[in-house]
Design a protein around this motif. Structure first.
Motif, PDB file in Angstrom:
ATOM      1  N   SER A   1       0.813  -1.219   0.000  1.00  0.00           N
ATOM      2  CA  SER A   1       0.000   0.000   0.000  1.00  0.00           C
ATOM      3  C   SER A   1       0.847   1.271   0.000  1.00  0.00           C
ATOM      4  O   SER A   1       0.313   2.376  -0.087  1.00  0.00           O
ATOM      5  CB  SER A   1      -0.911   0.010   1.237  1.00  0.00           C
ATOM      6  N   THR A   2       2.163   1.132   0.069  1.00  0.00           N
ATOM      7  CA  THR A   2       3.046   2.294   0.130  1.00  0.00           C
ATOM      8  C   THR A   2       3.220   2.915  -1.252  1.00  0.00           C
ATOM      9  O   THR A   2       3.378   2.205  -2.255  1.00  0.00           O
ATOM     10  CB  THR A   2       4.431   1.897   0.678  1.00  0.00           C
ATOM     11  N   ASP A   3       3.176   4.259  -1.297  1.00  0.00           N
ATOM     12  CA  ASP A   3       3.449   4.974  -2.536  1.00  0.00           C
ATOM     13  C   ASP A   3       4.958   5.168  -2.642  1.00  0.00           C
ATOM     14  O   ASP A   3       5.542   6.065  -2.020  1.00  0.00           O
ATOM     15  CB  ASP A   3       2.731   6.327  -2.539  1.00  0.00           C
ATOM     16  N   VAL A   4       5.591   4.295  -3.432  1.00  0.00           N
ATOM     17  CA  VAL A   4       7.044   4.314  -3.524  1.00  0.00           C
ATOM     18  C   VAL A   4       7.553   5.621  -4.096  1.00  0.00           C
ATOM     19  O   VAL A   4       8.601   6.138  -3.699  1.00  0.00           O
ATOM     20  CB  VAL A   4       7.541   3.121  -4.368  1.00  0.00           C
ATOM     21  N   THR A   5       6.805   6.214  -5.050  1.00  0.00           N
ATOM     22  CA  THR A   5       7.280   7.414  -5.729  1.00  0.00           C
ATOM     23  C   THR A   5       7.365   8.628  -4.814  1.00  0.00           C
ATOM     24  O   THR A   5       8.067   9.587  -5.112  1.00  0.00           O
ATOM     25  CB  THR A   5       6.357   7.744  -6.915  1.00  0.00           C
ATOM     26  N   SER A   6       6.654   8.591  -3.694  1.00  0.00           N
ATOM     27  CA  SER A   6       6.691   9.730  -2.775  1.00  0.00           C
ATOM     28  C   SER A   6       8.040   9.858  -2.071  1.00  0.00           C
ATOM     29  O   SER A   6       8.476  10.959  -1.741  1.00  0.00           O
ATOM     30  CB  SER A   6       5.569   9.616  -1.738  1.00  0.00           C
ATOM     31  N   ASP A   7       8.678   8.748  -1.809  1.00  0.00           N
ATOM     32  CA  ASP A   7       9.997   8.760  -1.176  1.00  0.00           C
ATOM     33  C   ASP A   7      10.791   7.552  -1.679  1.00  0.00           C
ATOM     34  O   ASP A   7      11.010   6.594  -0.948  1.00  0.00           O
ATOM     35  CB  ASP A   7       9.860   8.721   0.347  1.00  0.00           C
ATOM     36  N   PRO A   8      11.236   7.606  -2.952  1.00  0.00           N
ATOM     37  CA  PRO A   8      11.898   6.422  -3.528  1.00  0.00           C
ATOM     38  C   PRO A   8      13.180   6.035  -2.809  1.00  0.00           C
ATOM     39  O   PRO A   8      13.462   4.850  -2.642  1.00  0.00           O
ATOM     40  CB  PRO A   8      12.174   6.840  -4.976  1.00  0.00           C
ATOM     41  N   ILE A   9      13.949   7.031  -2.384  1.00  0.00           N
ATOM     42  CA  ILE A   9      15.214   6.705  -1.740  1.00  0.00           C
ATOM     43  C   ILE A   9      14.980   6.006  -0.402  1.00  0.00           C
ATOM     44  O   ILE A   9      15.541   4.938  -0.122  1.00  0.00           O
ATOM     45  CB  ILE A   9      16.069   7.967  -1.551  1.00  0.00           C
ATOM     46  N   GLY A  10      14.128   6.597   0.423  1.00  0.00           N
ATOM     47  CA  GLY A  10      13.870   5.999   1.727  1.00  0.00           C
ATOM     48  C   GLY A  10      13.185   4.650   1.630  1.00  0.00           C
ATOM     49  O   GLY A  10      13.428   3.759   2.449  1.00  0.00           O
ATOM     50  N   THR A  11      12.326   4.482   0.630  1.00  0.00           N
ATOM     51  CA  THR A  11      11.555   3.250   0.502  1.00  0.00           C
ATOM     52  C   THR A  11      12.346   2.137  -0.178  1.00  0.00           C
ATOM     53  O   THR A  11      12.329   0.979   0.256  1.00  0.00           O
ATOM     54  CB  THR A  11      10.258   3.517  -0.294  1.00  0.00           C
ATOM     55  N   LEU A  12      13.040   2.471  -1.260  1.00  0.00           N
ATOM     56  CA  LEU A  12      13.691   1.450  -2.079  1.00  0.00           C
ATOM     57  C   LEU A  12      15.131   1.160  -1.680  1.00  0.00           C
ATOM     58  O   LEU A  12      15.697   0.159  -2.123  1.00  0.00           O
ATOM     59  CB  LEU A  12      13.678   1.883  -3.556  1.00  0.00           C
ATOM     60  N   LEU A  13      15.706   2.028  -0.869  1.00  0.00           N
ATOM     61  CA  LEU A  13      17.133   1.902  -0.591  1.00  0.00           C
ATOM     62  C   LEU A  13      17.544   0.520  -0.067  1.00  0.00           C
ATOM     63  O   LEU A  13      18.526  -0.051  -0.560  1.00  0.00           O
ATOM     64  CB  LEU A  13      17.579   2.992   0.388  1.00  0.00           C
ATOM     65  N   PRO A  14      16.829  -0.053   0.906  1.00  0.00           N
ATOM     66  CA  PRO A  14      17.274  -1.375   1.396  1.00  0.00           C
ATOM     67  C   PRO A  14      17.302  -2.444   0.308  1.00  0.00           C
ATOM     68  O   PRO A  14      18.280  -3.201   0.185  1.00  0.00           O
ATOM     69  CB  PRO A  14      16.248  -1.706   2.485  1.00  0.00           C
ATOM     70  N   SER A  15      16.239  -2.514  -0.489  1.00  0.00           N
ATOM     71  CA  SER A  15      16.173  -3.570  -1.513  1.00  0.00           C
ATOM     72  C   SER A  15      17.136  -3.324  -2.663  1.00  0.00           C
ATOM     73  O   SER A  15      17.522  -4.276  -3.358  1.00  0.00           O
ATOM     74  CB  SER A  15      14.740  -3.689  -2.050  1.00  0.00           C
ATOM     75  N   LEU A  16      17.548  -2.070  -2.887  1.00  0.00           N
ATOM     76  CA  LEU A  16      18.474  -1.768  -3.969  1.00  0.00           C
ATOM     77  C   LEU A  16      19.927  -1.847  -3.521  1.00  0.00           C
ATOM     78  O   LEU A  16      20.802  -2.238  -4.304  1.00  0.00           O
ATOM     79  CB  LEU A  16      18.184  -0.374  -4.537  1.00  0.00           C
ATOM     80  N   VAL A  17      20.177  -1.483  -2.282  1.00  0.00           N
ATOM     81  CA  VAL A  17      21.545  -1.532  -1.778  1.00  0.00           C
ATOM     82  C   VAL A  17      22.001  -2.976  -1.549  1.00  0.00           C
ATOM     83  O   VAL A  17      23.174  -3.314  -1.758  1.00  0.00           O
ATOM     84  CB  VAL A  17      21.678  -0.710  -0.480  1.00  0.00           C
ATOM     85  N   ALA A  18      21.066  -3.837  -1.153  1.00  0.00           N
ATOM     86  CA  ALA A  18      21.422  -5.228  -0.830  1.00  0.00           C
ATOM     87  C   ALA A  18      22.113  -5.936  -1.998  1.00  0.00           C
ATOM     88  O   ALA A  18      23.205  -6.514  -1.813  1.00  0.00           O
ATOM     89  CB  ALA A  18      20.177  -5.988  -0.378  1.00  0.00           C
ATOM     90  N   PRO A  19      21.559  -5.937  -3.223  1.00  0.00           N
ATOM     91  CA  PRO A  19      22.281  -6.598  -4.323  1.00  0.00           C
ATOM     92  C   PRO A  19      23.582  -5.893  -4.683  1.00  0.00           C
ATOM     93  O   PRO A  19      24.531  -6.538  -5.151  1.00  0.00           O
ATOM     94  CB  PRO A  19      21.284  -6.551  -5.485  1.00  0.00           C
ATOM     95  N   LEU A  20      23.640  -4.570  -4.440  1.00  0.00           N
ATOM     96  CA  LEU A  20      24.873  -3.836  -4.714  1.00  0.00           C
ATOM     97  C   LEU A  20      25.983  -4.286  -3.763  1.00  0.00           C
ATOM     98  O   LEU A  20      27.137  -4.479  -4.178  1.00  0.00           O
ATOM     99  CB  LEU A  20      24.617  -2.344  -4.570  1.00  0.00           C
ATOM    100  N   VAL A  21      25.636  -4.486  -2.511  1.00  0.00           N
ATOM    101  CA  VAL A  21      26.611  -4.967  -1.527  1.00  0.00           C
ATOM    102  C   VAL A  21      27.070  -6.377  -1.902  1.00  0.00           C
ATOM    103  O   VAL A  21      28.272  -6.703  -1.799  1.00  0.00           O
ATOM    104  CB  VAL A  21      26.002  -4.952  -0.112  1.00  0.00           C
ATOM    105  N   ILE A  22      26.148  -7.199  -2.340  1.00  0.00           N
ATOM    106  CA  ILE A  22      26.503  -8.557  -2.770  1.00  0.00           C
ATOM    107  C   ILE A  22      27.504  -8.505  -3.921  1.00  0.00           C
ATOM    108  O   ILE A  22      28.486  -9.258  -3.954  1.00  0.00           O
ATOM    109  CB  ILE A  22      25.244  -9.331  -3.188  1.00  0.00           C
ATOM    110  N   GLY A  23      27.280  -7.594  -4.871  1.00  0.00           N
ATOM    111  CA  GLY A  23      28.200  -7.460  -5.995  1.00  0.00           C
ATOM    112  C   GLY A  23      29.591  -7.037  -5.557  1.00  0.00           C
ATOM    113  O   GLY A  23      30.596  -7.532  -6.078  1.00  0.00           O
ATOM    114  N   VAL A  24      29.677  -6.116  -4.599  1.00  0.00           N
ATOM    115  CA  VAL A  24      30.977  -5.683  -4.077  1.00  0.00           C
ATOM    116  C   VAL A  24      31.677  -6.851  -3.391  1.00  0.00           C
ATOM    117  O   VAL A  24      32.898  -7.053  -3.548  1.00  0.00           O
ATOM    118  CB  VAL A  24      30.800  -4.505  -3.099  1.00  0.00           C
ATOM    119  N   ILE A  25      30.941  -7.641  -2.646  1.00  0.00           N
ATOM    120  CA  ILE A  25      31.525  -8.804  -1.963  1.00  0.00           C
ATOM    121  C   ILE A  25      32.100  -9.787  -2.971  1.00  0.00           C
ATOM    122  O   ILE A  25      33.201 -10.342  -2.776  1.00  0.00           O
ATOM    123  CB  ILE A  25      30.471  -9.488  -1.070  1.00  0.00           C
TER     124      ILE A  25
END
Length: 269
Positions: free
Chosen positions: A91-115
């Motif tokens: 029910s969350t409007d992601v577009t209202s705060d994309p950074i705060g909302t999406l950051l965990p799910s987007l940073v996680a694969p990025l961290v995996i790639g660095v590892i």
């Protein structure tokens, strides 16, 4: 003046003067093209088609980069799917705060790639595959954060499938199927396979099969992207990745080996 009083003259060496080594001859454009096509075939997993070992799970795993290669290919997308499902409220409007909302799910694969890159560097293995995956993941993360749409994380994959599918289809239409070109140079056949009806037919069919793989992925995943169905899109990307790629690669090996073995037998007779 006596002979003893004459100054000594330098004697010429009886040994011939060593010639400087000739400068290396730069490869011709045709040689560079042949090497690049053969390299592309190896990277796609076709290298095993030239080897004598029987088709097996071990050979297939090796062609896909081993366990590490599989993990590096699958884990970032899987981590995104799991993290997104756990952190995003439907029910969350992601577009209202994309950074705060999406950051965990987007940073996680990025961290995996660095590892992955760090692990390869520490174990002194080539980091090129992991770096390529990291760059692709970083671009995907940037697209999703910039647009505020989590489905844009999969845009790079959609572009890739569309590009490969279109290139392979066009190559068939112009009668230069790309799988045939790549496999021909890998097998040391150059473009001579075009003069052999059996090889030409088999390699054209293979190119159409790979065209179907890429365009099939696009046909399934594009509507999900347009509908912004992120979980199903992520799931289908995983299901249509290795599970479809691996069987088609085995079929390709069998067809390539069969047609080249048949041609060698005919030449011997």
């Amino acid at each position: 003046m006596s002979d003893q009083d004459r100054p000594e003259q330098p004697h010429e060496s009886d040994e011939p003067t060593a010639m400087p080594p000739a400068p290396p001859v730069p490869p011709t454009p045709s040689a560079l093209f042949a090497d690049s096509m053969a390299g592309a075939a190896r990277r796609a997993g076709f290298g095993a088609a030239t080897e004598g070992e029987p088709i097996s799970g071990h050979a297939l795993l090796k062609a896909m980069g081993g366990i590490r290669g599989l993990v590096e290919a699958v884990l970032p997308g899987l981590v995104f799917l799991v993290t997104y499902s756990l952190t995003i409220d439907p029910s969350t409007d992601v577009t209202s705060d994309p950074i705060g909302t999406l950051l965990p799910s987007l940073v996680a694969p990025l961290v995996i790639g660095v590892i992955f890159v760090v692990l390869r560097a520490v174990t002194r293995q080539t980091t090129t595959p992991a770096l390529g995956g990291l760059v692709g993941t970083a671009i995907s993360v940037a697209l999703a954060l910039f647009s505020g749409k989590p489905s844009d994380f999969f845009l790079v994959g959609l572009w890739t499938n569309a590009g490969y599918g279109a290139a392979l289809l066009i190559s068939v239409l112009v009668r230069w199927p790309l799988i045939g070109v790549a496999v021909g140079f890998l097998m040391g056949d150059g473009v001579a396979w075009r003069l052999d009806a059996s090889k030409r037919r088999v390699l054209t069919i293979l190119t159409l099969c790979w065209t179907g793989l890429f365009l099939g992925r696009l046909a399934v995943q594009l509507p999900l992207y347009l509908a912004d169905n992120v979980e199903l899109l992520a799931s289908m990307k995983l299901l249509m990745g290795i599970p479809l790629y691996a069987p088609l690669l085995v079929v390709s090996w069998l067809m390539v080996r069969s047609v080249y073995r048949t041609a060698e037998t005919s030449d011997a007779v």
